[in-house]
Write an enzyme that holds these catalytic residues in place. Structure first.
Site, PDB file in Angstrom:
ATOM      1  N   SER A 101     -51.034  54.631  11.440  1.00 48.31           N
ATOM      2  CA  SER A 101     -50.379  54.953  12.713  1.00 48.31           C
ATOM      3  C   SER A 101     -50.863  56.262  13.337  1.00 48.31           C
ATOM      4  CB  SER A 101     -48.869  54.998  12.524  1.00 48.31           C
ATOM      5  OG  SER A 101     -48.520  55.916  11.525  1.00 48.31           O
TER       6      SER A 101
ATOM      7  N   HIS B  74     -48.327  47.966  12.368  1.00 50.31           N
ATOM      8  CA  HIS B  74     -49.261  48.087  13.499  1.00 50.31           C
ATOM      9  C   HIS B  74     -50.318  46.989  13.522  1.00 50.31           C
ATOM     10  CE1 HIS B  74     -47.518  51.941  14.601  1.00 50.31           C
ATOM     11  NE2 HIS B  74     -47.438  52.169  13.297  1.00 50.31           N
TER      12      HIS B  74
ATOM     13  N   LYS C  12     -41.943  47.172  17.133  1.00 51.74           N
ATOM     14  CA  LYS C  12     -43.179  47.575  17.809  1.00 51.74           C
ATOM     15  C   LYS C  12     -43.656  46.402  18.676  1.00 51.74           C
ATOM     16  CE  LYS C  12     -44.042  50.976  14.207  1.00 51.74           C
ATOM     17  NZ  LYS C  12     -43.035  51.897  14.723  1.00 51.74           N
TER      18      LYS C  12
END
Ligand SMILES: Cc1ncc(COP(=O)(O)O)c(C=O)c1O
Length: 403
Positions: A191, A219, A250
């Site tokens: 990240s 991610h 996310k």
């Protein structure tokens, strides 16, 4: 501020932080907790009445405010109202939770899945429930804080290896006594740096040394792989992760975390992980939104292609302007500024030109590698990205980061 005791360690800790925050605020260098009053599709936001290009969001596929996802959240409220009124084990499990877990298992191509109320809590509880004293947990040095905290909480022998250094990982595996259980754990995409792990080698080492493999896909879901399923799909190595962890906060525009894997492991977690048995479940609206979001990812593959095109434009454009972006190959682009002060100045310039991006400074990253961390999403348009890059270029030249 009035302190109980003027010189104990608690007081000193509080005072040091307050002084740092105040100094930044006084110098127009405080960019955290900004008040957003409108999301405007995710690529733009309204901050203090100013329309800004958003480059600090993890909504990689631009699913924020998607009509199908909003409708699913509203429908879940109509059916189940707003709370869960206790832990699922005792107060009952709503159908929407079971549906969500089945959807995640299907998306991640595993037998089963379990959800928790945040990604942070998922790492904490899953690592500490699976491991105990004498076991070994081996973790990348740049792993997310929630992984580090989970490892420490587990009481297992906690060993780390240099970021993405597979030779050092092998050494750690060799150092573990033959009769202990071993877990190797890493972020799929980091990240802070936006780079990928050496997944093929990691899988091979785990097989060779009989270690469990846990990957945090916060991610990579929606980002990697042709259908956005993540790192296994990206490398064409389906079925190689034992414990697939991810967040619902996310790419998935909700909140929560999950782990997907074999049915028996999920049954164990459902009865042994403390964040499941001692904490209330996800609110229905968030479960409904997340459930629909996984389906939208599969129904709208153009979003993954657009994210890829935007990433190429942004990453190449920033590099071509002379910035150091470390080893990033994803939508997370670290624009290295050097000192903390330069990163703060760069951010201030960006904000003055209506670009919302955040600095990451020490101790979150090593000294000298302070950066502006900028992310692109599928919601950005080509001309918006070009504008943002020109702002970064102008600021970078003025501050002396690039020539
Ligand atoms: C790699 C990684 N894991 C876990 C988390 C925690 O997820 P959540 O924000 O859903 O608690 C984050 C969030 O920043 C993350 O980047």
């Amino acid at each position: 501020m009035d302190f109980k005791n003027t010189d104990d360690s608690v007081t000193r800790r509080i005072r040091a932080m307050v002084e740092r925050v105040t100094m930044l605020q006084d110098n127009d260098l405080y960019f955290y907790n900004l008040p957003i009053s409108e999301l405007r599709g995710g690529a733009r936001v309204l901050v203090n009445g100013r329309d800004m290009g958003m480059y600090a969001s993890y909504s990689y596929l631009g699913l924020v405010d998607h009509p199908r996802i909003n409708a699913a959240a509203k429908d879940a409220i109509d059916r189940y109202a707003t709370g869960t009124h206790g832990v699922r084990t005792l107060a009952g499990s709503l159908k929407i939770h079971d549906e969500l877990e089945a959807t995640i298992a299907d998306f991640k191509q595993t037998e089963a899945a379990i959800t928790y109320t945040s990604g942070y809590v998922t790492n904490l509880t899953v690592i500490s429930s699976l491991l105990g004293r004498r076991d070994w947990v081996i973790s990348d040095k740049l792993n997310h804080a929630s992984i580090v905290d989970g490892c420490m909480m587990s009481g297992a022998e906690f060993r780390r290896y240099k970021h993405n250094d597979m030779e050092e990982l092998e050494k750690r595996l060799q150092q573990a006594p033959a009769d202990v259980s071993k877990l190797v754990i890493a972020d799929s995409v980091f990240s802070m740096d936006g780079d990928l792990i050496d997944f093929p080698r990691m899988v091979q080492l785990c097989k060779q040394y009989n270690a469990w493999l846990m990957i945090d896909e916060a991610h990579s879901v929606g980002v990697l792989g042709k259908t956005g399923r993540g790192i296994e799909e990206h490398f064409g190595m389906e079925g190689t992760i034992d414990i697939k962890m991810g967040t619902l906060s996310k790419t998935i525009p909700s909140v929560g975390g999950y782990v997907a894997g074999k049915k028996e492991m999920i049954t164990y977690l459902r009865h042994a992980s403390r964040a499941y048995i001692f904490s209330a479940a996800l609110p229905p609206a968030q479960a409904g939104a997340a459930n629909e979001a996984f389906k939208v990812i599969l129904d709208e593959p153009w979003r993954i292609q657009k994210l890829q095109a935007n990433t190429d434009q942004f990453l190449n454009g920033i590099k071509n302007r002379g910035f150091n972006t470390l080893y990033s190959s994803t939508a997370i682009v670290p624009i290295i500024c050097g000192t903390d002060e330069r990163a703060f100045r760069m951010t201030r310039e960006a904000h003055h030109h209506d670009i919302f991006a955040l600095p990451v400074v020490s101790p979150a990253v090593p000294e000298g590698l302070a950066r502006l961390r900028a992310t692109v999403t599928a919601a950005h348009e080509t001309d918006e990205i070009e504008y943002a890059m020109n702002v970064f270029e102008k600021a970078g030249k003025e501050i002396g980061i690039i020539s």
